[in-house]
Design an enzyme around this catalytic site. Structure first.
Site: not given
Ligand code: ACO
Length: 330
Positions: A112, A257, A287
């Site tokens: 990520c 994020h 996500n």
């Protein structure tokens, strides 16, 4: 010499998987997912759509905004944990799809945190070799649905598919400051097992057993990650702010994020940044791994919410573990 962002683009597939759909697939509820994560829905690509196709759509939008032709690109740097294949790289596949015949191409894995790593590496190349690299296409793209165990309620509710891209341009005739004010990337391999896809590489090549044991799917220790995530975001942001001498009040937007609303809120609180200046779209996409920050940046840019010289702080953590923060001047 001045290196700036001259285009942004993002893409998520049309198909939407809502919490109510997941209620029919695993033992979960909309209430649990919303209250524990902030996610309401996520976009999921078709089975036959690879990561490079998501990346292509985001890339074309960024290139169009930049007003350049794909042949002008000198570099394609893609962060992805879900490449089309182990090799050739997804960057090479994308190069063919968009006709960027003059670009050097590579993939990079930082889960990520991928887009921040990808920006750091591409920016450094443009800075170090200005005659070789003038235009770079920097992407974060992931099709996490392809590695999710759809029977595991503790992970399958979290992730979605998407891609984001920015075009960097090194203007040799300009002496404005670069877009990177300060940055910090880091990693802690001792926590590698907290988030991984154990099989499919040289350590555990694919076999009937690895498939039966779901070892080609995401395995995650959520609770441990949660604590490390908040610390990784906060510490890297603080370091970047301290070194740059820019205070939290001077930041127009923080783009964290988009992993979990509770992680975002805890980090914002510890950084003393008001929620109105923290960009959040997790409810729509979940996500999306390496794509998440760039999707936010593109939404802000296309929504007219960024003014020239605004300071934007992007920050992420992910598998590896990896983490990073980059202070950007728009
Ligand atoms: N629906 C209903 N119940 C669930 C679900 C679900 N989808 N998932 C787990 N539960 C249950 C658990 O089984 C547990 O039940 P028990 O108490 O009977 O054992 C209970 O809910 C609580 O589970 P926890 O894991 O303690 O829940 P927590 O509040 O920690 O939230 C979560 C879990 C959302 C995963 C959180 O820990 C988190 O967000 N961690 C960070 C993970 C992350 O961000 N990972 C991505 C990193 S980015 C990258 O690189 C891809």
């Amino acid at each position: 010499m001045s290196i700036r962002i001259i285009g942004t683009g993002s893409y998520t597939p049309d198909r939407i998987l809502r919490n109510s759909d997941l209620e029919k697939m695993v033992d979960t509820t909309d209430e649990w997912i919303t209250s524990r994560t902030g996610i309401k829905e996520r976009h999921i690509a078709d089975k036959d759509t690879p990561t490079s196709e998501l990346a292509k759509q985001a890339a074309l939008r960024a290139i169009e905004m930049a007003g350049i032709q794909p042949e002008q690109l000198d570099l394609i740097s893609i962060a992805t944990a879900t490449p089309d294949t182990i090799f050739p790289s997804t960057a090479c596949v994308l190069q063919r799809k968009i006709g960027a015949v003059n670009a050097a191409c590579y993939d990079l894995v930082a889960a990520c945190t991928g887009l921040i790593y990808s920006l750091e590496v591409a920016y450094s190349l443009l800075k170090a070799f200005p005659r070789k690299y003038r235009y770079a296409l920097v992407l974060g793209a992931d099709k996490l649905s392809s590695i999710v165990n759809w029977e595991d309620r503790s992970t399958c509710v979290l992730f979605g598919d998407g891609a984001s891209a920015v075009v960097l341009y090194n203007n040799m005739e300009n002496d404005q400051p670069d877009f990177v004010v300060e940055s910090k990337i880091g990693a802690a391999g001792i926590y590698a097992d907290l988030l991984s896809m154990p099989a499919g590489g040289s350590a555990k090549p694919a076999s009937h057993e690895t498939v039966d044991q779901h070892l080609h799917c995401i395995q995650m220790s959520g609770k441990e990650l949660f604590k490390l995530a908040v610390a990784g975001l906060v510490d890297s942001c603080k370091e970047v702010l301290t070194v740059s001498g820019i205070s939290a009040e001077e930041i127009a937007w923080v783009i964290p994020h988009q992993a979990n609303m509770r992680i975002i809120s805890a980090a914002a609180q510890r950084l003393d940044i008001p929620v109105e200046r923290v960009y959040v779209n997790i409810e729509k996409y979940g996500n999306t791994s390496a794509a998440s920050i760039g999707i936010c940046l593109d939404e802000l840019c296309r929504g007219g919410k960024l003014k020239k010289d605004d300071c934007v702080l992007i920050t992420a953590f992910g598998g590896g573990l990896t983490w990073g923060a980059m202070l950007i001047r728009w």
